[in-house]
Scaffold this motif. Structure first.
Motif, short mmCIF file in Angstrom:
data_model
loop_
_atom_site.label_atom_id
_atom_site.label_comp_id
_atom_site.label_asym_id
_atom_site.label_seq_id
_atom_site.Cartn_x
_atom_site.Cartn_y
_atom_site.Cartn_z
N CYS A 141 0.81 -1.23 0.00
CA CYS A 141 0.00 0.00 0.00
C CYS A 141 0.84 1.27 0.00
N LEU A 142 2.19 1.13 -0.05
CA LEU A 142 3.14 2.24 -0.16
C LEU A 142 3.20 3.12 1.10
N LYS A 143 2.61 2.69 2.22
CA LYS A 143 2.71 3.45 3.46
C LYS A 143 4.13 3.35 4.00
N SER A 144 4.66 4.46 4.56
CA SER A 144 6.05 4.50 5.03
C SER A 144 6.12 4.54 6.55
N PHE A 145 7.25 4.06 7.09
CA PHE A 145 7.44 3.99 8.54
C PHE A 145 8.85 4.44 8.91
N ILE A 146 8.99 4.99 10.12
CA ILE A 146 10.28 5.45 10.61
C ILE A 146 11.15 4.26 10.98
N ARG A 147 10.57 3.28 11.67
CA ARG A 147 11.32 2.11 12.15
C ARG A 147 10.91 0.85 11.40
N LYS A 148 11.85 -0.10 11.35
CA LYS A 148 11.60 -1.36 10.65
C LYS A 148 10.52 -2.17 11.35
N ASN A 149 10.52 -2.15 12.73
CA ASN A 149 9.50 -2.93 13.44
C ASN A 149 8.10 -2.38 13.18
N GLY A 150 8.00 -1.07 12.86
CA GLY A 150 6.70 -0.51 12.48
C GLY A 150 6.21 -1.11 11.18
N LEU A 151 7.11 -1.30 10.21
CA LEU A 151 6.75 -1.92 8.93
C LEU A 151 6.37 -3.38 9.13
N VAL A 152 7.16 -4.11 9.94
CA VAL A 152 6.88 -5.53 10.20
C VAL A 152 5.50 -5.70 10.82
N SER A 153 5.18 -4.82 11.79
CA SER A 153 3.88 -4.87 12.45
C SER A 153 2.77 -4.56 11.45
N HIS A 154 3.01 -3.57 10.56
CA HIS A 154 2.01 -3.18 9.56
C HIS A 154 1.74 -4.30 8.57
#
Length: 357
Positions: A141-154
């Motif tokens: 969905c191209l949403k961006s995150f500051i931290r990698k764990n935020g992306l993993v959770s997403h």
């Protein structure tokens, strides 16, 4: 119905078609790039990928992009260092104690907000909170995150994976913070009370959101159509409508949805499942909102009144539908013969005539 990558079961409800991915970097291209596997339509091999393999592939793509980006960054730093001339260092200029120099402290200050940090790594992480510095991007969905764990959770929200489970009711959640808030429901602790209607809430955030129902405040505005919303999540849902992003597709009728919950609810129209039942007349419904509207019939609550003929209705949608009888508006048009209708149900009945049903 096997997964092309792991040969595990890949039923339509929990897998995706390799050749039906709407993302610009199509799924077959990602498989060729990361796995070095040639994928061709009609080659006789499985043409679906299970959600687990799809998520693993997305993480691999993200890792691959990060490696290329970091390698390029390292090369730039090396080029910069090669331009610096070697200078003679005097003995009295060396720092022998553990106290950081003033220049070191200054280097650890953010140039954007002037906030200070004890280490260089924390400063780098903080800088990503400023616009344009969210390095971890979701390829779905191209949403961006500051931290990698935020992306993993997403990514768990796309995969449908819930790792945190409530020990009391066994309900699962994608984030620990969601589970912590849910646990408060079991102990019935609602310390935050509304001074207007005395309704209580688990968190202060929920109270703040509730207060907007009294004040009418809508701080989140769409930049495209200027429509306002009380919650940021509602604005996020709305902007997807403009972007046309509907990643969740029904494998039976190919209808797409913004959220997985919408797809799950839609699938009941194919399976005939009606999990929500009225306690009074035992009538079943596919959606909870339909049950809530139905219950108003028993309570004879019709809060929505027509200003023209003063007729009352249970829901706002029924009132809007009724108003078309006064205005003559017919927003539902048949794509085949271009005939217009005032109600969607009338259009649906009309389409069956073309289909010969």
């Amino acid at each position: 119905m096997e997964c092309r990558l792991c040969l595990g079961p890949a039923p339509a409800a929990s897998s995706v078609s390799i050749f039906g991915d709407p993302h610009p970097e199509r799924l077959e291209q990602r498989i060729r790039t990361c796995c070095q596997i040639q994928v061709k339509r009609g080659d006789g091999l499985p043409d679906r990928v299970c959600l687990s393999c799809k998520t693993s592939l997305e993480l691999l793509i993200s890792f691959r992009k990060a490696c290329f980006r970091n390698n390029e960054s390292s090369q730039l730093r090396l080029d910069d260092c090669s331009k610096i001339k070697t200078e003679e260092v005097l003995l009295e200029d060396l720092i022998w104690d553990d106290e950081p120099s003033q220049s070191t402290i200054q280097r650890k200050n953010s140039e954007m907000c002037l906030k200070s940090f004890p280490s260089e790594s924390e400063l780098i992480l903080h800088k990503r909170s400023h616009p344009g510095e969210k390095l971890f991007k979701c390829d779905i969905c191209l949403k961006s995150f500051i931290r990698k764990n935020g992306l993993v959770s997403h990514l768990r929200s796309h995969k449908g994976e819930n790792t945190y489970k409530c020990e009391i009711c066994l309900k699962t959640f994608t984030k620990k913070s969601f589970l912590d808030n849910h646990k408060k429901l079991h102990v019935v602790i609602k310390p935050h009370k509304c001074k207007i209607c005395l309704k209580s809430f688990i968190t202060k955030t929920k109270l703040v959101l509730h207060l907007r129902s009294h004040t009418g405040e809508k701080p989140y505005k769409c930049e495209i159509c200027l429509k306002s919303f009380t919650q940021k999540s509602s604005l996020g849902t709305h902007t997807k409508l403009h972007a046309g992003i509907k990643p969740h597709k029904c494998d039976i009728c190919l209808k797409s949805f913004i959220y997985k919950l919408g797809l799950v609810s839609h699938l009941r129209s194919h399976t005939g499942e009606n999990p929500y039942k009225c306690e009074i007349c035992l009538k079943p419904f596919t959606q909870k909102s339909h049950l809530v509207t139905h219950k108003k019939l028993h309570a004879v609550i019709k809060p929505h009144k027509c200003d023209i003929c003063l007729k009352s209705f249970i829901s706002k949608s029924k009132l809007m539908s009724h108003l078309r009888s006064h205005t003559g508006e017919k927003p539902y048009k048949c794509e085949i013969c271009l005939k217009s209708f005032s109600h969607n149900s009338s259009l649906g009945a009309h389409k069956k005539m073309h289909a010969g049903i």
